[in-house]
Design an enzyme around this catalytic site. Structure first.
Site, short mmCIF file in Angstrom:
data_model
loop_
_atom_site.label_atom_id
_atom_site.label_comp_id
_atom_site.label_asym_id
_atom_site.label_seq_id
_atom_site.Cartn_x
_atom_site.Cartn_y
_atom_site.Cartn_z
N SER A 146 36.20 3.52 -2.20
CA SER A 146 36.05 2.01 -2.33
C SER A 146 34.53 1.29 -2.28
CB SER A 146 36.98 1.37 -1.65
OG SER A 146 36.85 -0.03 -1.77
N TYR B 97 41.45 -0.06 6.84
CA TYR B 97 41.61 0.39 5.54
C TYR B 97 40.18 0.81 5.25
CZ TYR B 97 41.23 0.61 0.54
OH TYR B 97 41.04 0.71 -0.59
N LYS C 123 38.67 4.94 4.33
CA LYS C 123 38.19 5.45 3.33
C LYS C 123 36.95 6.04 3.63
CE LYS C 123 40.70 4.29 -0.08
NZ LYS C 123 41.55 5.35 -0.72
P1 NAD Z 1 48.50 1.15 -5.84
O1 NAD Z 1 49.27 0.84 -4.45
O2 NAD Z 1 49.05 0.34 -7.06
O3 NAD Z 1 48.79 2.46 -5.98
C1 NAD Z 1 48.84 3.64 -4.86
C2 NAD Z 1 49.83 4.30 -5.08
O4 NAD Z 1 50.06 5.41 -4.09
C3 NAD Z 1 51.37 3.57 -5.07
O5 NAD Z 1 52.06 4.04 -6.26
C4 NAD Z 1 51.80 4.12 -3.74
O6 NAD Z 1 53.26 4.09 -3.90
C5 NAD Z 1 51.44 5.65 -3.70
N1 NAD Z 1 51.26 6.14 -2.38
C6 NAD Z 1 50.90 5.56 -1.33
N2 NAD Z 1 51.08 6.39 -0.24
C7 NAD Z 1 51.53 7.60 -0.53
C8 NAD Z 1 51.85 8.79 -0.02
N3 NAD Z 1 51.86 8.92 1.13
N4 NAD Z 1 52.68 9.78 -0.75
C9 NAD Z 1 52.92 9.59 -2.22
N5 NAD Z 1 52.43 8.42 -2.66
C10 NAD Z 1 51.88 7.50 -1.88
O7 NAD Z 1 47.05 1.01 -5.77
P2 NAD Z 1 45.79 0.93 -6.66
O8 NAD Z 1 45.34 -0.17 -6.70
O9 NAD Z 1 46.39 1.82 -7.79
O10 NAD Z 1 44.97 1.92 -6.01
C11 NAD Z 1 44.63 3.30 -5.84
C12 NAD Z 1 43.64 4.01 -4.97
O11 NAD Z 1 42.39 3.33 -5.45
C13 NAD Z 1 44.00 3.75 -3.50
O12 NAD Z 1 43.59 4.77 -2.87
C14 NAD Z 1 43.27 2.54 -3.15
O13 NAD Z 1 42.73 2.44 -1.77
C15 NAD Z 1 41.89 2.88 -4.22
N6 NAD Z 1 41.30 1.37 -4.41
C16 NAD Z 1 41.96 0.62 -5.06
C17 NAD Z 1 41.04 -0.69 -5.26
C18 NAD Z 1 41.77 -1.91 -5.71
O14 NAD Z 1 41.44 -2.94 -5.62
N7 NAD Z 1 43.01 -1.76 -6.47
C19 NAD Z 1 39.89 -0.80 -5.04
C20 NAD Z 1 38.93 0.31 -4.54
C21 NAD Z 1 39.86 1.47 -4.15
C1 WQD Z 2 37.62 -11.30 -4.23
C2 WQD Z 2 37.00 -12.67 -3.77
C3 WQD Z 2 37.51 -13.75 -1.83
C4 WQD Z 2 41.96 -14.18 -2.89
C5 WQD Z 2 39.13 -6.14 -1.61
C6 WQD Z 2 39.05 -5.13 -0.77
C7 WQD Z 2 38.14 -3.96 -1.11
C8 WQD Z 2 38.73 -3.36 -2.52
C9 WQD Z 2 38.85 -4.77 -3.60
C10 WQD Z 2 40.30 -1.65 -2.11
C11 WQD Z 2 36.53 -12.81 -2.48
C12 WQD Z 2 38.32 -14.55 -2.84
C13 WQD Z 2 40.73 -13.81 -2.90
C14 WQD Z 2 42.37 -15.73 -2.81
C15 WQD Z 2 40.10 -16.35 -2.84
N1 WQD Z 2 40.08 -2.84 -2.50
N2 WQD Z 2 39.66 -14.59 -3.00
N3 WQD Z 2 41.41 -16.47 -3.08
O1 WQD Z 2 37.81 -8.81 -0.78
O2 WQD Z 2 36.21 -8.48 -2.79
O3 WQD Z 2 37.86 -6.74 -1.93
O4 WQD Z 2 39.71 -5.79 -2.96
O5 WQD Z 2 39.49 -0.82 -1.53
O6 WQD Z 2 38.24 -2.78 -0.19
O7 WQD Z 2 38.78 -5.43 0.54
O8 WQD Z 2 38.41 -8.68 -3.36
O9 WQD Z 2 40.01 -9.75 -4.69
O10 WQD Z 2 40.57 -9.88 -2.26
O11 WQD Z 2 38.47 -11.09 -3.29
O12 WQD Z 2 39.01 -17.07 -2.84
O13 WQD Z 2 43.39 -15.99 -2.81
O14 WQD Z 2 37.88 -13.56 -4.16
O15 WQD Z 2 37.38 -14.52 -0.81
O16 WQD Z 2 35.38 -13.58 -2.18
P1 WQD Z 2 37.50 -7.91 -2.11
P2 WQD Z 2 39.70 -9.87 -3.45
#
Ligand code: NAD
Ligand code: WQD
Length: 351
Positions: A134, A158, A162
Site C-alpha cells: 500500500s 495497519y 504492510k
Molecule cells: P477487502 O477487505 O475487500 O478484501 C480482503 C479479503 O481478505 C476479504 O474478503 C477478507 O474476508 C479476506 N481475509 C482477511 N483476512 C483473511 C484471512 N486471515 N484468511 C482468509 N481471508 C482473509 O480488501 P481489499 O480492498 O480488496 O484489499 C485487498 C488487499 O489490498 C488488502 O491486503 C489491503 O490491505 C490491500 N490494500 C487495499 C487498499 C484499499 O484501499 N482497498 C489500498 C492499499 C492496499
Molecule cells: C482520502 C481523503 C480523507 C473520508 C486509506 C488508507 C491507506 C490505503 C487507502 C489501504 C483523505 C478524506 C475521507 C471521509 C474525507 N488503504 N476523507 N471524508 O486516507 O488516503 O488512504 O485508504 O492500504 O492505507 O490510509 O484514503 O479514502 O480514507 O481518504 O474527507 O468521509 O479523503 O481525509 O484526505 P487515504 P481515504
C-alpha cells in the site's frame, strides 16, 4: 510468456473488493483461479457474481474455499490437492482506525496469515508471489510523486503490518534467491466493474472517501464530512491518487507475467497509481457530475494522521511491467455510481 491456459493461481482474499475484480480479469486471461477467503470482510454472493460475469465456461476454472490463512491446515489442504504456479495475496485486514484500537488483531491476521502462507508455499515449492502492499508505506511523504526507493515509514499498526510484510518478503527472497516476489503498492483504489455487478461493499460506516460519497448519493448517509479545508492545496482539501479497480486488476496480471518471465525479479516493489492527484472537493464534484446527485458536504477539521498530498510516480511500473492506468476520475465515478445505483445496499438484497 506463452499461453497462460494452464497456469493455476491461488488468490487469497479473492472474495474482497480488489480480489473479485482481479479474479474476473485472471479468468478472462485464461488463468485458473482458486480463491481462499474466510469471508471476514466479504460475502459469498461476490464470488457468485464473479462466476456470473465470466460465464459458465470460465466459471469451471474458478474454485472457492472458505478458509483462514491463520490456520495453516486450511492452506495446506489446498496445496496438497493441486499445484499452484503463483499466489496473489490480497487477504488482510485494512481499516486504519480499527488497527489503532486493536493492533493485535491486525498483526495476528496480517502477519501470521502471511507467514503461514510463505511456509506452505515453500513446502510445496511454489515460490512466486504478488503481494498487496500500500502507499501507506510512504507515510507522510516529504516529496511527491512517491518513488519506490523513498524511505518507508508507517503511521499506524495497519501501515506497520504492510511495512513488516514488505521487509519479511525482502528477507525471505534474500535468503532463498529462487523466490520471485512483486510488492504492489496500491494508491487509492476506487470504482467498480463496468457491469455494475461487483464493487466495494464495506461493512458498517465506510472509512474511505469514495464508499462514503457513494452511500450519501444513495441516501444511506446524510452528508459527507470533508476532513480538512485548510491544506496548502488549490482548494484546501487533501489530494490523493485514485485508481480504478479495473486498472489495478490489470496491474496484477502484468505483475504475474513479470514473475513468470523474469527470473531476476527478486523482490521488487511497484507503485500502482495514475500519477495524478485529485482533491477531496474535486472528487465530490466529479461524483456529482457522474451521478446527477447533489452530495451535501460539511467542512470539518483535518483527520489525524492524514497527509496533505500523495500521488505515485508511475514510471517504474510503466517501464518494467509495461502497465499504465487507462482510466481517469470520470470513469472511476461513472462505474462507482453504476455499482451504487444498481446495488444501493451492496451485496445485501435489502436491510
Ligand atoms: P477487502 O477487505 O475487500 O478484501 C480482503 C479479503 O481478505 C476479504 O474478503 C477478507 O474476508 C479476506 N481475509 C482477511 N483476512 C483473511 C484471512 N486471515 N484468511 C482468509 N481471508 C482473509 O480488501 P481489499 O480492498 O480488496 O484489499 C485487498 C488487499 O489490498 C488488502 O491486503 C489491503 O490491505 C490491500 N490494500 C487495499 C487498499 C484499499 O484501499 N482497498 C489500498 C492499499 C492496499
Ligand atoms: C482520502 C481523503 C480523507 C473520508 C486509506 C488508507 C491507506 C490505503 C487507502 C489501504 C483523505 C478524506 C475521507 C471521509 C474525507 N488503504 N476523507 N471524508 O486516507 O488516503 O488512504 O485508504 O492500504 O492505507 O490510509 O484514503 O479514502 O480514507 O481518504 O474527507 O468521509 O479523503 O481525509 O484526505 P487515504 P481515504
Amino acid at each position: 510468456m506463452g499461453s497462460s491456459v494452464e497456469q493455476n493461481i491461488l488468490v487469497t482474499g479473492g472474495a474482497g473488493f480488489i480480489g473479485t475484480h482481479t479474479a474476473v480479469q485472471l479468468l478472462k486471461e485464461g488463468f485458473k483461479v482458486s480463491i481462499i477467503d474466510n469471508l471476514d470482510n466479504s460475502v459469498i454472493e461476490a464470488v457468485d457474481r464473479v462466476r456470473e460475469l465470466v460465464g459458465p465456461d470460465l466459471s469451471k476454472k474458478l474454485e472457492f474455499t472458505q478458509g483462514d490463512l491463520r490456520n495453516k491446515g486450511d492452506i495446506e489442504k489446498l496445496f496438497s490437492k493441486q499445484r499452484f504456479d503463483a499466489v496473489i495475496h490480497f487477504a488482510g485486514l485494512k481499516a486504519v482506525g480499527e488497527s489503532v484500537g486493536n493492533p493485535r488483531r491486525y498483526f495476528d491476521n496480517n502477519l501470521v496469515g502471511t507467514i503461514n502462507l510463505y511456509e506452505t508455499m515453500a513446502k510445496h515449492n511454489c515460490k512466486m508471489m504478488v503481494f498487496s502492499s500500500s502507499a501507506t508505506v510512504y507515510g507522510q511523504p516529504e516529496k511527491i510523486p512517491c518513488m519506490e526507493d523513498f524511505e518507508l515509514k508507517a503511521m499506524n499498526p495497519y501501515g506497520r503490518s504492510k511495512l513488516f510484510l514488505e521487509e519479511i518478503a525482502r528477507d525471505i527472497q534474500a535468503a532463498e534467491p529462487e523466490w520471485r516476489i512483486v510488492l504492489l503498492r496500491y494508491f487509492n483504489p476506487v470504482g467498480a466493474h463496468e457491469s455494475g455487478r461487483i464493487g466495494e461493499d464495506p461493512k458498517g460506516i465506510p472509512n474511505n472517501l469514495m464508499p462514503y460519497i457513494q452511500q450519501v448519493a444513495v441516501g444511506r448517509l446524510p452528508e459527507l464530512n470533508v476532513y480538512g479545508h485548510d491544506y496548502p492545496t488549490e482548494d484546501g482539501s487533501a489530494v490523493r491518487d485514485y485508481i480504478h479497480v479495473m486498472d489495478l486488476a490489470d496491474g496484477h496480471i502484468a505483475a504475474l507475467r513479470k514473475l513468470f518471465d523474469d527470473p531476476k525479479i527478486g523482490c521488487t516493489a511497484y507503485n500502482l497509481g495514475t500519477g495524478r492527484g485529485t482533491s477531496v472537493l474535486e472528487m465530490v464534484a466529479a461524483f456529482e457530475k457522474a451521478s446527477g446527485k447533489k452530495i451535501p458536504i460539511k467542512l470539518c477539521p483535518r483527520r489525524l494522521g492524514d497527509a496533505t498530498a500523495v500521488y505515485a510516480s508511475t514510471e517504474k511500473a510503466e517501464k518494467e511491467l509495461g502497465w499504465k492506468a487507462k482510466y481517469g476520475v470520470e470513469e472511476m465515478c461513472r462505474d462507482q455510481w453504476n455499482w451504487a445505483n444498481n446495488n444501493p445496499w451492496g451485496y445485501q438484497k435489502k436491510l
